[in-house]
Write a protein that holds these residues in place. Structure first.
Motif, PDB file in Angstrom:
ATOM      1  N   UNK A 189       0.825  -1.210   0.000  1.00  0.00           N
ATOM      2  CA  UNK A 189       0.000   0.000   0.000  1.00  0.00           C
ATOM      3  C   UNK A 189       0.860   1.261   0.000  1.00  0.00           C
ATOM      4  N   UNK A 190       2.127   1.111  -0.377  1.00  0.00           N
ATOM      5  CA  UNK A 190       3.036   2.263  -0.360  1.00  0.00           C
ATOM      6  C   UNK A 190       2.618   3.337  -1.344  1.00  0.00           C
ATOM      7  N   UNK A 191       1.994   2.937  -2.458  1.00  0.00           N
ATOM      8  CA  UNK A 191       1.589   3.924  -3.460  1.00  0.00           C
ATOM      9  C   UNK A 191       0.266   4.586  -3.111  1.00  0.00           C
ATOM     10  N   UNK A 192      -0.525   3.950  -2.231  1.00  0.00           N
ATOM     11  CA  UNK A 192      -1.820   4.511  -1.860  1.00  0.00           C
ATOM     12  C   UNK A 192      -1.755   5.365  -0.595  1.00  0.00           C
ATOM     13  N   UNK A 193      -0.814   5.042   0.285  1.00  0.00           N
ATOM     14  CA  UNK A 193      -0.736   5.711   1.581  1.00  0.00           C
ATOM     15  C   UNK A 193       0.633   6.346   1.761  1.00  0.00           C
ATOM     16  N   UNK A 194       0.629   7.636   2.079  1.00  0.00           N
ATOM     17  CA  UNK A 194       1.880   8.337   2.362  1.00  0.00           C
ATOM     18  C   UNK A 194       2.449   7.833   3.692  1.00  0.00           C
ATOM     19  N   UNK A 195       3.712   8.135   4.010  1.00  0.00           N
ATOM     20  CA  UNK A 195       4.270   7.709   5.300  1.00  0.00           C
ATOM     21  C   UNK A 195       3.424   8.144   6.490  1.00  0.00           C
ATOM     22  N   UNK A 196       2.979   9.399   6.515  1.00  0.00           N
ATOM     23  CA  UNK A 196       2.142   9.864   7.623  1.00  0.00           C
ATOM     24  C   UNK A 196       0.825   9.094   7.700  1.00  0.00           C
ATOM     25  N   UNK A 197       0.243   8.813   6.544  1.00  0.00           N
ATOM     26  CA  UNK A 197      -1.016   8.068   6.521  1.00  0.00           C
ATOM     27  C   UNK A 197      -0.810   6.639   7.006  1.00  0.00           C
ATOM     28  N   UNK A 198       0.340   6.051   6.686  1.00  0.00           N
ATOM     29  CA  UNK A 198       0.632   4.700   7.179  1.00  0.00           C
ATOM     30  C   UNK A 198       0.734   4.687   8.701  1.00  0.00           C
ATOM     31  N   UNK A 199       1.382   5.728   9.247  1.00  0.00           N
ATOM     32  CA  UNK A 199       1.500   5.803  10.709  1.00  0.00           C
ATOM     33  C   UNK A 199       0.130   5.976  11.352  1.00  0.00           C
ATOM     34  N   UNK A 200      -0.758   6.685  10.714  1.00  0.00           N
ATOM     35  CA  UNK A 200      -2.110   6.846  11.266  1.00  0.00           C
ATOM     36  C   UNK A 200      -2.852   5.515  11.260  1.00  0.00           C
ATOM     37  N   UNK A 201      -2.659   4.727  10.214  1.00  0.00           N
ATOM     38  CA  UNK A 201      -3.268   3.397  10.173  1.00  0.00           C
ATOM     39  C   UNK A 201      -2.667   2.521  11.271  1.00  0.00           C
ATOM     40  N   UNK A 202      -1.352   2.605  11.453  1.00  0.00           N
ATOM     41  CA  UNK A 202      -0.690   1.848  12.522  1.00  0.00           C
ATOM     42  C   UNK A 202      -1.304   2.203  13.873  1.00  0.00           C
ATOM     43  N   UNK A 203      -1.516   3.491  14.087  1.00  0.00           N
ATOM     44  CA  UNK A 203      -2.103   3.969  15.338  1.00  0.00           C
ATOM     45  C   UNK A 203      -3.487   3.356  15.560  1.00  0.00           C
ATOM     46  N   UNK A 204      -4.279   3.282  14.502  1.00  0.00           N
ATOM     47  CA  UNK A 204      -5.628   2.737  14.642  1.00  0.00           C
ATOM     48  C   UNK A 204      -5.591   1.221  14.810  1.00  0.00           C
ATOM     49  N   UNK A 205      -4.648   0.528  14.143  1.00  0.00           N
ATOM     50  CA  UNK A 205      -4.536  -0.904  14.301  1.00  0.00           C
ATOM     51  C   UNK A 205      -4.204  -1.268  15.745  1.00  0.00           C
ATOM     52  N   UNK A 206      -3.405  -0.441  16.410  1.00  0.00           N
ATOM     53  CA  UNK A 206      -3.112  -0.679  17.830  1.00  0.00           C
ATOM     54  C   UNK A 206      -4.391  -0.638  18.658  1.00  0.00           C
ATOM     55  N   UNK A 207      -5.351   0.192  18.261  1.00  0.00           N
ATOM     56  CA  UNK A 207      -6.627   0.228  18.966  1.00  0.00           C
ATOM     57  C   UNK A 207      -7.396  -1.072  18.744  1.00  0.00           C
ATOM     58  N   UNK A 208      -7.319  -1.600  17.513  1.00  0.00           N
ATOM     59  CA  UNK A 208      -8.025  -2.838  17.212  1.00  0.00           C
ATOM     60  C   UNK A 208      -7.393  -4.039  17.916  1.00  0.00           C
ATOM     61  N   UNK A 209      -6.095  -3.954  18.207  1.00  0.00           N
ATOM     62  CA  UNK A 209      -5.422  -5.051  18.907  1.00  0.00           C
ATOM     63  C   UNK A 209      -5.959  -5.226  20.331  1.00  0.00           C
ATOM     64  N   UNK A 210      -6.540  -4.176  20.859  1.00  0.00           N
ATOM     65  CA  UNK A 210      -7.052  -4.212  22.253  1.00  0.00           C
ATOM     66  C   UNK A 210      -8.451  -4.805  22.350  1.00  0.00           C
TER      67      UNK A 210
END
Length: 211
Positions: A189-210
């Motif tokens: 998804x490197x072409x669809x999501x910028x680095x900042x957008x990837x970090x935002x997805x990472x942040x939300x995935x951490x919420x789903x892990x809980x």
């Protein structure tokens, strides 16, 4: 007096009509001359006068395919020097290997502040790009999976990663590495999501892990 007044009125109207006809004739003549002069006589390759030539014939070497005598190979587009980073891009020096994945887990961490806006943006991006497979709650029950077209990905809260370890224990670097390169049936998804957008997805995935 009345006859004279009528005569003057008629004369004025005629003069006005003549001026109108004269003006119309002049406009027609100019338009006709412009049309004829633009057609050419098929004996010359000249295209006539050009407006704002510099607007579409750049002086500088702005076109990467434009020849350039400043370089030995005559090309404008040159290979960037080794180790340089293009403007607007973030370096990610972890290869698409298991070793790169583990190294990213240890050394690559988010610098994005955890705010309500960033978390909201991460949720929006996740639901746009990830939930069709991973599901709205990260349980691996997305719409594509429910169509029985693809096997379900592991749940973020209870599943086991195909690389080993529990999904709930995935670190910043591991999630970012997977988003960047893809894994198994998941594409990059490197072409669809910028680095900042990837970090935002990472942040939300951490919420789903809980969950």
């Amino acid at each position: 007096m009345q006859v004279q007044w009528k005569y003057c009125t008629m004369k004025g109207n005629m003069l006005a009509m003549n001026k109108t006809k004269l003006f119309g004739t002049a406009c027609f003549a100019v338009a006709f001359a412009a049309l004829v002069s633009s057609c050419g006589d098929n004996t010359t390759r000249s295209t006539g006068w050009e407006f704002s030539r510099n607007m579409y014939d750049p002086i500088g070497n702005n076109n990467p395919d434009q020849p350039n005598t400043n370089f030995a190979n005559g090309q404008t587009a040159q290979t960037p020097p080794e180790g340089t980073t293009p403007v607007g891009f973030e370096r990610f020096d972890y290869p698409n290997t298991l070793e790169g994945y583990e190294a990213a887990s240890l050394n690559f961490h988010s610098t994005l502040e955890r705010t309500e806006k960033n978390l909201k943006d991460g949720a929006m991006l996740y639901h746009s790009f990830c939930s069709p497979c991973h599901g709205p709650e990260g349980k691996g029950d997305g719409t594509i999976v429910n169509m029985e077209k693809f096997p379900p990905p592991p749940s973020y809260s209870t599943g086991t990663s195909s690389r080993g370890g529990q999904m709930k224990d995935l670190t910043d670097g591991k999630i970012y590495h997977t988003i960047t390169y893809g894994l198994n049936l998941m594409g990059s998804h490197a072409s669809q999501l910028s680095p900042d957008e990837r970090w935002k997805v990472v942040m939300y995935v951490h919420e789903l892990q809980k969950k």
